[in-house]
Every structure is written in structure tokens, then in C-alpha cells.
Design a protein around this motif. Structure first.
Motif, mmCIF file in Angstrom:
data_model
loop_
_atom_site.group_PDB
_atom_site.id
_atom_site.type_symbol
_atom_site.label_atom_id
_atom_site.label_comp_id
_atom_site.label_asym_id
_atom_site.label_seq_id
_atom_site.Cartn_x
_atom_site.Cartn_y
_atom_site.Cartn_z
ATOM 1 N N ASP A 198 0.832 -1.199 0.000
ATOM 2 C CA ASP A 198 0.000 0.000 0.000
ATOM 3 C C ASP A 198 0.869 1.251 0.000
ATOM 4 O O ASP A 198 0.596 2.222 -0.698
ATOM 5 C CB ASP A 198 -0.915 0.008 1.233
ATOM 6 N N VAL A 199 1.910 1.217 0.836
ATOM 7 C CA VAL A 199 2.964 2.234 0.781
ATOM 8 C C VAL A 199 4.243 1.480 0.439
ATOM 9 O O VAL A 199 4.631 0.567 1.168
ATOM 10 C CB VAL A 199 3.118 2.975 2.123
ATOM 11 N N PRO A 200 4.910 1.801 -0.656
ATOM 12 C CA PRO A 200 6.069 1.012 -1.106
ATOM 13 C C PRO A 200 7.129 0.842 -0.028
ATOM 14 O O PRO A 200 7.375 1.738 0.784
ATOM 15 C CB PRO A 200 6.599 1.824 -2.288
ATOM 16 N N GLY A 201 7.750 -0.343 -0.044
ATOM 17 C CA GLY A 201 8.725 -0.677 0.976
ATOM 18 C C GLY A 201 9.849 0.324 1.124
ATOM 19 O O GLY A 201 10.315 0.596 2.237
ATOM 20 N N GLU A 202 10.277 0.942 0.016
ATOM 21 C CA GLU A 202 11.398 1.876 0.107
ATOM 22 C C GLU A 202 11.019 3.140 0.875
ATOM 23 O O GLU A 202 11.848 3.729 1.577
ATOM 24 C CB GLU A 202 11.931 2.227 -1.287
ATOM 25 N N LEU A 203 9.749 3.563 0.773
ATOM 26 C CA LEU A 203 9.322 4.752 1.517
ATOM 27 C C LEU A 203 9.161 4.438 2.998
ATOM 28 O O LEU A 203 9.441 5.285 3.850
ATOM 29 C CB LEU A 203 8.012 5.301 0.943
ATOM 30 N N VAL A 204 8.699 3.232 3.303
ATOM 31 C CA VAL A 204 8.620 2.814 4.711
ATOM 32 C C VAL A 204 10.025 2.715 5.296
ATOM 33 O O VAL A 204 10.280 3.176 6.410
ATOM 34 C CB VAL A 204 7.875 1.473 4.834
ATOM 35 N N MET A 205 10.952 2.136 4.544
ATOM 36 C CA MET A 205 12.326 2.029 5.040
ATOM 37 C C MET A 205 12.942 3.410 5.235
ATOM 38 O O MET A 205 13.737 3.617 6.171
ATOM 39 C CB MET A 205 13.174 1.197 4.076
ATOM 40 N N ALA A 206 12.593 4.359 4.406
ATOM 41 C CA ALA A 206 13.104 5.723 4.573
ATOM 42 C C ALA A 206 12.674 6.295 5.917
ATOM 43 O O ALA A 206 13.430 7.023 6.565
ATOM 44 C CB ALA A 206 12.619 6.615 3.434
#
Length: 269
Positions: free
Chosen positions: A188-196
Motif C-alpha cells: 500500500d505504501v512502497p517498501g522503500e518509503l517505509v524504510m526511509a
């Protein structure tokens, strides 16, 4: 060190994902009250057993074994003893509301293994600084799924996007992680943005969510249509890139994250 957590009862899966880079295996024994809280949602309610703790522990090399027990209840002392005897390296306490509940759980553990309270109620989040200050507490994980429900919100990443988590962790004196993560470019929210967000906030751990591993419960499934090993490597590489970014760049990623959450919320209205 940043930890990637994987929930499983399968020794075969545990051995495979450890070799791929997972640093914490997670056996989930929590069942008390979970159906009432999450039975109406599209979430997985684990049916793991204490025997699974022993079986998973037997195949691990360097990875830690984390065991989530039930919320504090009259049988908690025995559950703690049984989990430690079965091989737990870290015990997680879920669904508490007060510092006193955490202190009592900590007395049962008595320093024999590490203790990670799971902050997933509004009252616990309000007291997170005092909880982290307890001598018995080694680190904290913030559970976004139950937390957003307790806060009356629509989407699990709302507490992160709103700044609530950022404000709360200012008082935390121990290592902390939060929530789960999907694959790079997925979720739903891409993994790279969550990791950021994990990099920006200084988190030390995340659960590889069902959106990451597609609910796979066998090694074959972890290589069916995607490569778990390659996807984890991709996420780790993304994290390394994020760690090299300056504050302005990470803040720009935060704005992207907020926009992604806002887009999800607009669809729920």
C-alpha cells in the motif's frame, strides 16, 4: 545493527530466511483477545505452539529467536518460563496499557533473556518513555496494526505520517523498531518509503510483512513467482542508499511517504 524479523513456525522456512539475511525469527504465541481485536480484518492470526519455539530454535545459527506471548494474565509466569526453556532469546509482551504491567512481566523474565514490550495501545504509547526507562526493558517495538485501531484511525501508517510516532520516540531511551514493511516497489505504501522512515527516525528493526513474503509458509512458496533472497537483498541495498542521504533528502522522502498515506486514506473515504 538493523534487524529484519520474520514470523514463522516452520523450521525449514526459518533456516532458509536466516541464510537470506533475516536476523530475528519470530514465533507468535499470542491468541488471547486477538480474534476479538482483529477477526474482522484481513490479518493473519497465528496458531503457533510452544513446540514450534523448540523446533525453530533447533535450526538457527546466529539469528535470534523472538517469542511473542499472551498479554499479562494469571498464567504469564508459566508461559515465560516455558518459552525460555524452549529456547527464546527475546520475549515480547503484547497489549499492555501501563508501566506496571511491563514491570511485572519483566520480573517474570528476571533478566534471563532479552525483553521487548510491544507498544500497541494509545495508553502505552503515551507512557513509552517511562516504559523504555525500565531496567528490565532491552528494546521496544511499536505495533502499528493494533495501535492504529486503538487510536480510532483508518490506516496503520497514519501514526507515522502524522508525526505521532516521531514525537513519541523522543522520550525513548532504548533501541526501538516499528511496524512491518513490504518489498521495494510493492505494498500500500512502497517498501522503500517505509524504510526511509525507519532510517529517518533511527529505528533498529522491522517485521517483513505478509506484503513482503506473500504469506508464504514453505521454502518453495518463497521462490514461487519471486525470490525472497533477492527481494531482501534489494531492501537492504535500498536501506544502504538511504543511510547515505542527507537530512533534506530524507525529509523529501518523508513528504512522499505522507502523500502515499494520504492517497490510501482518500480511497477509504
Amino acid at each position: 545493527m538493523f534487524h529484519y524479523l520474520y514470523i514463522t513456525r516452520s523450521p525449514e522456512v526459518a533456516a532458509f530466511v536466516e541464510q537470506a539475511g533475516v536476523t530475528r525469527l519470530f514465533v507468535d504465541l499470542e491468541i488471547h483477545g486477538k480474534v476479538d481485536r482483529q477477526g474482522h480484518l484481513n490479518t493473519v492470526i497465528s496458531r503457533h505452539t510452544m513446540e514450534d519455539v523448540t523446533r525453530v530454535k533447533s535450526v538457527l545459527g546466529v539469528a535470534d529467536l523472538l517469542v511473542r506471548l499472551n498479554p499479562l494474565h494469571p498464567g504469564s509466569r508459566q508461559e515465560v518460563d516455558d518459552a525460555i526453556e524452549a529456547g527464546a532469546d527475546i520475549i515480547m509482551q503484547p497489549m499492555f496499557h501501563t508501566v506496571e504491567e511491563v514491570a511485572e512481566f519483566g520480573r517474570y523474565i528476571d533478566g534471563r533473556v532479552r525483553f521487548m514490550p510491544l507498544v500497541e495501545t494509545a495508553s502505552a504509547l503515551n507512557q513509552i518513555g517511562s516504559i523504555s526507562a525500565l531496567n528490565c526493558v532491552d528494546e521496544i517495538h511499536i505495533g502499528l496494526n493494533d495501535l492504529h485501531l486503538d487510536l480510532g484511525l483508518e490506516f496503520m501508517f497514519e501514526p507515522v505520517a502524522s508525526g505521532l510516532i516521531e514525537q513519541s520516540i523522543e522520550t525513548v531511551s532504548k533501541p526501538f523498531g516499528f511496524g512491518g514493511v513490504a518489498r521495494v516497489g510493492q505494498g500500500d505504501v512502497p517498501g522503500e518509503l517505509v524504510m526511509a522512515e525507519h532510517v529517518r527516525l533511527g529505528s533498529t528493526g522491522v517485521i517483513l510483512s505478509r506484503a513482503f513474503h506473500a504469506g508464504a509458509d514453505t521454502v518453495e512458496a518463497l521462490n514461487d513467482g519471486f525470490s525472497f533472497r533477492e527481494e531482501l537483498k534489494k531492501l537492504m541495498s535500498e536501506r544502504e542508499t538511504l543511510l547515505s542521504m542527507d537530512t533534506d533528502s530524507l525529509n523529501a522522502k518523508h513528504l512522499e511517504f505522507q502523500a502515499g498515506v494520504k492517497k490510501i486514506l482518500s480511497k477509504k473515504l
